[in-house]
Design a protein around this motif. Sequence first.
Motif, PDB file in Angstrom:
ATOM      1  N   ASP A 190      40.343  21.346  41.125  1.00  0.00           N
ATOM      2  CA  ASP A 190      41.065  21.303  42.539  1.00  0.00           C
ATOM      3  C   ASP A 190      39.892  21.269  43.691  1.00  0.00           C
ATOM      4  OD1 ASP A 190      39.930  23.901  42.953  1.00  0.00           O
ATOM      5  OD2 ASP A 190      42.154  24.848  43.417  1.00  0.00           O
ATOM      6  N   SER A 191      38.573  20.747  43.297  1.00  0.00           N
ATOM      7  CA  SER A 191      37.287  20.768  44.109  1.00  0.00           C
ATOM      8  C   SER A 191      37.497  19.305  44.886  1.00  0.00           C
ATOM      9  CB  SER A 191      36.148  20.811  43.393  1.00  0.00           C
ATOM     10  OG  SER A 191      36.008  19.888  42.590  1.00  0.00           O
ATOM     11  N   THR A 192      38.362  18.468  44.488  1.00  0.00           N
ATOM     12  CA  THR A 192      38.577  17.102  45.126  1.00  0.00           C
ATOM     13  C   THR A 192      39.565  17.264  46.136  1.00  0.00           C
ATOM     14  OG1 THR A 192      37.985  16.024  43.062  1.00  0.00           O
ATOM     15  CG2 THR A 192      38.500  14.834  44.820  1.00  0.00           C
ATOM     16  N   ASP A 193      39.603  16.799  47.612  1.00  0.00           N
ATOM     17  CA  ASP A 193      40.442  16.748  48.179  1.00  0.00           C
ATOM     18  C   ASP A 193      41.436  15.502  48.041  1.00  0.00           C
ATOM     19  OD1 ASP A 193      42.083  16.882  50.475  1.00  0.00           O
ATOM     20  OD2 ASP A 193      40.305  17.145  51.956  1.00  0.00           O
ATOM     21  N   GLU A 194      42.732  16.008  47.846  1.00  0.00           N
ATOM     22  CA  GLU A 194      43.817  15.029  47.417  1.00  0.00           C
ATOM     23  C   GLU A 194      44.437  14.448  48.529  1.00  0.00           C
ATOM     24  OE1 GLU A 194      46.183  16.222  44.112  1.00  0.00           O
ATOM     25  OE2 GLU A 194      44.200  16.718  42.872  1.00  0.00           O
ATOM     26  N   HIS A 195      44.036  15.220  49.939  1.00  0.00           N
ATOM     27  CA  HIS A 195      44.770  14.716  51.036  1.00  0.00           C
ATOM     28  C   HIS A 195      46.411  14.771  50.930  1.00  0.00           C
ATOM     29  CE1 HIS A 195      40.999  14.246  52.753  1.00  0.00           C
ATOM     30  NE2 HIS A 195      40.483  13.535  51.936  1.00  0.00           N
ATOM     31  N   LEU A 196      47.101  13.624  51.563  1.00  0.00           N
ATOM     32  CA  LEU A 196      48.306  13.614  51.345  1.00  0.00           C
ATOM     33  C   LEU A 196      48.663  12.415  50.388  1.00  0.00           C
ATOM     34  CD1 LEU A 196      49.342  13.744  55.368  1.00  0.00           C
ATOM     35  CD2 LEU A 196      49.835  15.435  53.803  1.00  0.00           C
ATOM     36  N   ASP A 197      47.725  11.830  49.999  1.00  0.00           N
ATOM     37  CA  ASP A 197      47.739  10.398  49.024  1.00  0.00           C
ATOM     38  C   ASP A 197      49.092  10.501  48.338  1.00  0.00           C
ATOM     39  OD1 ASP A 197      45.594  10.514  50.469  1.00  0.00           O
ATOM     40  OD2 ASP A 197      44.309   9.841  48.728  1.00  0.00           O
ATOM     41  N   SER A 198      49.371  11.495  47.362  1.00  0.00           N
ATOM     42  CA  SER A 198      50.462  11.211  46.556  1.00  0.00           C
ATOM     43  C   SER A 198      51.865  11.045  47.210  1.00  0.00           C
ATOM     44  CB  SER A 198      50.485  12.226  45.565  1.00  0.00           C
ATOM     45  OG  SER A 198      49.354  12.261  44.974  1.00  0.00           O
ATOM     46  N   LEU A 199      51.822  12.155  48.334  1.00  0.00           N
ATOM     47  CA  LEU A 199      53.112  12.169  49.320  1.00  0.00           C
ATOM     48  C   LEU A 199      53.375  10.664  49.947  1.00  0.00           C
ATOM     49  CD1 LEU A 199      55.514  13.486  50.596  1.00  0.00           C
ATOM     50  CD2 LEU A 199      53.919  14.692  51.971  1.00  0.00           C
ATOM     51  N   LEU A 200      52.205  10.398  50.264  1.00  0.00           N
ATOM     52  CA  LEU A 200      52.343   8.977  51.250  1.00  0.00           C
ATOM     53  C   LEU A 200      52.748   7.763  50.302  1.00  0.00           C
ATOM     54  CD1 LEU A 200      49.439   9.359  53.640  1.00  0.00           C
ATOM     55  CD2 LEU A 200      51.604   9.803  53.978  1.00  0.00           C
ATOM     56  N   LYS A 201      52.183   7.734  49.097  1.00  0.00           N
ATOM     57  CA  LYS A 201      52.451   6.832  48.060  1.00  0.00           C
ATOM     58  C   LYS A 201      53.998   6.977  47.631  1.00  0.00           C
ATOM     59  CE  LYS A 201      48.916   6.253  44.847  1.00  0.00           C
ATOM     60  NZ  LYS A 201      47.786   6.908  44.115  1.00  0.00           N
ATOM     61  N   GLU A 223      44.545   4.467  53.635  1.00  0.00           N
ATOM     62  CA  GLU A 223      44.373   3.089  53.726  1.00  0.00           C
ATOM     63  C   GLU A 223      45.729   2.263  53.268  1.00  0.00           C
ATOM     64  OE1 GLU A 223      42.097   0.681  55.162  1.00  0.00           O
ATOM     65  OE2 GLU A 223      41.169   2.772  55.706  1.00  0.00           O
ATOM     66  N   GLU A 224      46.113   2.726  52.052  1.00  0.00           N
ATOM     67  CA  GLU A 224      47.267   2.070  51.652  1.00  0.00           C
ATOM     68  C   GLU A 224      48.637   2.222  52.465  1.00  0.00           C
ATOM     69  OE1 GLU A 224      48.268   4.184  48.085  1.00  0.00           O
ATOM     70  OE2 GLU A 224      49.724   2.636  47.165  1.00  0.00           O
ATOM     71  N   PHE A 225      48.794   3.397  52.906  1.00  0.00           N
ATOM     72  CA  PHE A 225      49.966   3.609  53.775  1.00  0.00           C
ATOM     73  C   PHE A 225      49.742   3.009  55.187  1.00  0.00           C
ATOM     74  CE2 PHE A 225      52.265   6.391  56.838  1.00  0.00           C
ATOM     75  CZ  PHE A 225      53.445   6.529  56.164  1.00  0.00           C
ATOM     76  N   ILE A 226      48.653   2.807  55.778  1.00  0.00           N
ATOM     77  CA  ILE A 226      48.198   2.437  57.028  1.00  0.00           C
ATOM     78  C   ILE A 226      48.829   0.845  56.764  1.00  0.00           C
ATOM     79  CG2 ILE A 226      46.638   1.727  58.666  1.00  0.00           C
ATOM     80  CD1 ILE A 226      45.316   4.385  58.173  1.00  0.00           C
ATOM     81  N   ASN A 227      48.182   0.193  55.851  1.00  0.00           N
ATOM     82  CA  ASN A 227      48.335  -1.347  55.553  1.00  0.00           C
ATOM     83  C   ASN A 227      49.845  -1.449  55.322  1.00  0.00           C
ATOM     84  OD1 ASN A 227      45.563  -1.592  55.784  1.00  0.00           O
ATOM     85  ND2 ASN A 227      45.409  -1.629  53.499  1.00  0.00           N
ATOM     86  N   TRP A 228      50.501  -0.303  54.553  1.00  0.00           N
ATOM     87  CA  TRP A 228      52.008  -0.585  54.377  1.00  0.00           C
ATOM     88  C   TRP A 228      52.675  -0.875  55.615  1.00  0.00           C
ATOM     89  CZ3 TRP A 228      56.305  -2.307  52.395  1.00  0.00           C
ATOM     90  CH2 TRP A 228      57.547  -1.330  52.601  1.00  0.00           C
ATOM     91  N   ARG A 229      52.503   0.289  56.401  1.00  0.00           N
ATOM     92  CA  ARG A 229      53.261   0.251  57.490  1.00  0.00           C
ATOM     93  C   ARG A 229      52.866  -0.730  58.708  1.00  0.00           C
ATOM     94  NH1 ARG A 229      56.690   4.270  59.748  1.00  0.00           N
ATOM     95  NH2 ARG A 229      57.372   5.485  58.069  1.00  0.00           N
ATOM     96  N   ILE A 230      51.754  -1.365  58.670  1.00  0.00           N
ATOM     97  CA  ILE A 230      51.321  -2.324  59.560  1.00  0.00           C
ATOM     98  C   ILE A 230      52.174  -3.499  59.180  1.00  0.00           C
ATOM     99  CG2 ILE A 230      49.851  -4.341  59.940  1.00  0.00           C
ATOM    100  CD1 ILE A 230      47.595  -2.050  59.951  1.00  0.00           C
ATOM    101  N   LYS A 231      52.736  -3.789  58.035  1.00  0.00           N
ATOM    102  CA  LYS A 231      53.553  -4.576  57.425  1.00  0.00           C
ATOM    103  C   LYS A 231      55.189  -4.663  57.791  1.00  0.00           C
ATOM    104  CE  LYS A 231      51.867  -5.048  53.216  1.00  0.00           C
ATOM    105  NZ  LYS A 231      52.263  -5.089  51.739  1.00  0.00           N
ATOM    106  N   LEU A 232      55.482  -3.644  57.841  1.00  0.00           N
ATOM    107  CA  LEU A 232      57.120  -2.960  57.825  1.00  0.00           C
ATOM    108  C   LEU A 232      57.509  -3.312  59.220  1.00  0.00           C
ATOM    109  CD1 LEU A 232      58.957  -1.902  55.834  1.00  0.00           C
ATOM    110  CD2 LEU A 232      58.562   0.361  57.043  1.00  0.00           C
TER     111      LEU A 232
END
Length: 387
Positions: free
Chosen positions: A69-80, A378-387
């Motif tokens: 768990d040394s890598t920071d997973e942020h909110l990535d999976s939740l946002l995906k 980035e993935e979430f930001i890009n998605w929301r720009i489109k929506l």
Amino acid sequence: MSYPTFNIQPIGRFSGQSEAVKRPKEIACFSYDDKHEFHLDDSSLQWYYPPKLGADLSGGFEKFDKHDDSTDEHLDSLLKTIIAHEQEEGKKIDANIVTWRGMMTKIMSAPFEDRDGYVKSDINDDEDANLTAVFMLASKCMRLSINFIEENHRFKQSAKEEQNRQQRSRPGQFSPDVMTYWGYKFEALSCLPKPWGEVSREFIENRDEIVVSNKAQYCSVVRTGIGKTVLCLGGEVDAIWDSKPPQKGLPINWVELKTSAEIRDERGMKNFERKLMKFWIQSFLLGVPKIVVGFRSQSGILTKIEEIQTISIPETAAKRGVRSWDANTCINFANAFLDWLRKTINDQGVWRISRRPHSSTIEVYKVHEVGHGSILSEEFINWRIKL
Ligand code: A3P
Ligand code: MG
Ligand code: MG
């Protein structure tokens, strides 16, 4: 320098009738497989089946397949998962706050915890790191009007190291790593990868031989609410009792598994009553109706199983005259704090949410003026720009 602060004390102002809460409804889910790889499905769902008593919870520790768990997973999976949900529904989620369930557990328990926020920290590239427990990071996306809160990974790591240091210095005790393993071993002893009718008797009988791993997880993503704040929370659920209902949004018979030391005296009882607060908050937030507690001896032998209905915990605590916590205070505090937080974190940038040692104030301050740090992918930001 003064920052916007929220005073936890006096907590008396949060007692009394509780604010309205919304029943959590699962809107989506995801799984991590046994390599901790993400899947947009329920493949890691497990079924509860009672374990055999007398098992040694330390058994197989040397083979433990532990997630790094040394890598920071942020909110990535939740946002995906939110992206996929929004694609399916063709509309945006309506939450005011998106975060992991664990962050909300910290917030709701804050009135009764003064240790949780603080640990002597050796994060040393922050000017006041030794004084401040920076336990969360947040950002507001102005276009979306949603506040996103993530755990401060560096703080979590250093808090864990400090806890390990303190516990190691106590002779005659099991190491913190072994004691943490007990919780995962209990899960392995209590779960099945398929419903009861679809696994062999041999599998059920031999669960003690399974190599324990904490890489796989099933995570539920729910819509819930406290007072005026609508929340989208993601969190792990350990198991299901029977099966998911055919329609989305109906209550699900989730099971939360917990281990705890056998209650041997008044002190043990008091400790358990305190632990019940966290058990209750954790399960309440995702709508988990049942908690199965595996009591263990001092040496880690499973000696007793108790099923507790989540809904009964606050009432039982109140009836027993438990003084260490109160459920309405947790809910009303969370309502007031979230209201305040949404007004305070009112712009983009990265904000820190922190609490000083043994202090009763929570401080919020901005550390980056622009962007969202790594809180939003980035993935979430890009998605929301489109929506
Ligand atoms: P126990 O809760 O039985 O101690 P969860 O109960 O949330 O499903 O977590 C499963 C196990 O992960 C826990 O079992 C414990 O072993 C470990 N764990 C979870 N949170 C932890 C924490 N903050 N510190 C140490 N161990 C933790
Ligand atoms: Mg769990
Ligand atoms: Mg558990």
